[in-house]
Design an enzyme around this catalytic site. Structure first.
Site, short mmCIF file in Angstrom:
data_model
loop_
_atom_site.label_atom_id
_atom_site.label_comp_id
_atom_site.label_asym_id
_atom_site.label_seq_id
_atom_site.Cartn_x
_atom_site.Cartn_y
_atom_site.Cartn_z
CB CYS A 1 -0.96 -0.02 1.18
SG CYS A 1 -0.17 -0.43 2.73
CG HIS B 1 -0.74 4.22 4.39
ND1 HIS B 1 -1.52 4.01 5.50
CD2 HIS B 1 -0.25 2.99 4.04
CE1 HIS B 1 -1.51 2.71 5.80
NE2 HIS B 1 -0.75 2.08 4.93
#
Ligand code: A2P
Length: 334
Positions: free
Chosen positions: A130, A243
């Site tokens: 990710c 994130h």
């Protein structure tokens, strides 16, 4: 394929699995039939897809008959065991785990960067890490323009990257602190509420973590750039979702801020939010639930020759997982 495919989601009840189901629906993926698979613990649960309740079934070795595309997100050990079985049964597996990413026989794909690699798959296609996916959405267009030699980066990773249990842990700890109760923990080695942990994934003998090395290893494979180097510190932060990554990148060609901005503004799947005077820059809170990643804080790096600093944020459950997997499935259908 002439008919609409039979799609399975493996790990359907997890943080990423639920996003996979939502993304298939929201993007109007031509699902003929949807099969939802998880552990025996989830049998009896029903999940909504296009207004209908679909029962969750237990993942078994014979689960894959008649399934055309299986999106896997139930962890590396489940992928290692079941993805080859699914591929053997004639299904194309899009695997969100790290199990096959560095396998030479398995393409590792971010469609905006290397969609052409999907063509040589042999039944399994890997979805990238990710944090790597979010960083590369901004780094790759700059690399294509100025030839990136190396990066130094720090990540700020949301708890949902660890799964549904970690979201519950942050929620519970915040509640315990507000109520002045003792803080309990099950998922992370330290309290995550009101704290940051410089520790994502397990440590290697070099002192880096496995997560930190994914940026270099997966970055090389996705960008077709074997000389790419990345020194990364991955940090878990008490953010529920999305994130962020701070990157200093060194290029072979001179890269001005103006030229870089022009490149980034044209990059697919990426928004430029860069007006520091008005306090405008990408924020994980506002990137949550968005398909595009965002880049900002672009500036000349004062410590590197031909260097640029920038800040990228993106929803890791989407671009870092479910969305990227569905985009790969969309490419397969073309
Ligand atoms: P379950 O909910 O039945 O445990 P997360 O990463 O958010 O924790 O989600 C992990 C996903 O992987 C869940 O859907 C979970 O199902 C699934 N899973 C975990 N272990 C197994 C297993 N042994 N067999 C099938 N699915 C599993």
């Amino acid at each position: 394929m002439n008919r609409k495919p039979h799609v399975a989601v493996v790990g359907a009840t997890g943080a990423v699995g639920l996003e996979m189901i939502k993304t298939l629906e929201k993007r109007n993926f031509p699902v003929g039939k949807l099969t939802l698979l998880a552990s025996a613990r989830s049998v009896g649960k029903k999940l909504k897809f296009r207004g209908r309740d679909i029962p969750v079934q237990e993942l078994k070795k014979d689960s894959f008959g008649g399934i055309d595309i299986a999106l896997f997100s139930a962890g590396g050990s489940i992928s290692k065991e079941y993805a080859p079985i699914a591929a053997q049964a004639g299904c194309v597996v899009i695997d969100n785990s790290s199990a096959f990413r560095m396998d030479d026989k398995v393409p590792l794909v971010i469609p905006e960067i290397n969609a052409a690699d999907i063509k040589w798959h042999k039944g399994i296609i890997a979805n990238p890490n990710c944090t790597t996916a979010i960083a590369l959405m901004a780094l790759y267009p700059l690399h294509a323009a100025f030839n990136c030699k190396r990066i130094f980066a720090s990540s700020y990773q949301a708890v949902s990257g660890t799964g549904a249990k970690a979201i519950a842990e942050l929620e519970r700890q915040v509640d315990q602190i507000v109520k002045k109760q003792p803080v309990t923990r099950e998922v992370y080695p330290h309290q995550i509420a009101f704290n940051v942990l410089p520790h994502v994934d397990s440590f290697l003998p070099t002192g880096y973590t496995k997560e930190e090395m994914k940026m270099e290893n997966e970055g090389r494979k996705i960008m077709h750039h074997p000389a790419f180097r990345a020194s990364v510190t991955c940090v878990r932060v008490p953010v529920y979702r999305a994130h962020s990554v701070a990157i200093s990148a060194e290029f072979e060609k001179p890269a001005t801020v103006e030229a870089a901005l022009a490149v980034l503004k044209k990059a697919p799947g990426l928004d430029v939010i860069d007006n520091p005077a008005k306090c405008e820059y990408p924020l994980p809170l506002y990137q949550s639930d968005k398909y595009n990643c965002a880049v900002g804080r672009l500036r000349k790096d004062c410590a590197l020759e031909n260097g640029l600093c920038f800040w990228v944020a993106g929803d890791q459950l989407l671009k870092g997982a479910a969305l990227n997997a569905v985009q790969i499935a969309e490419e397969l259908m073309k």
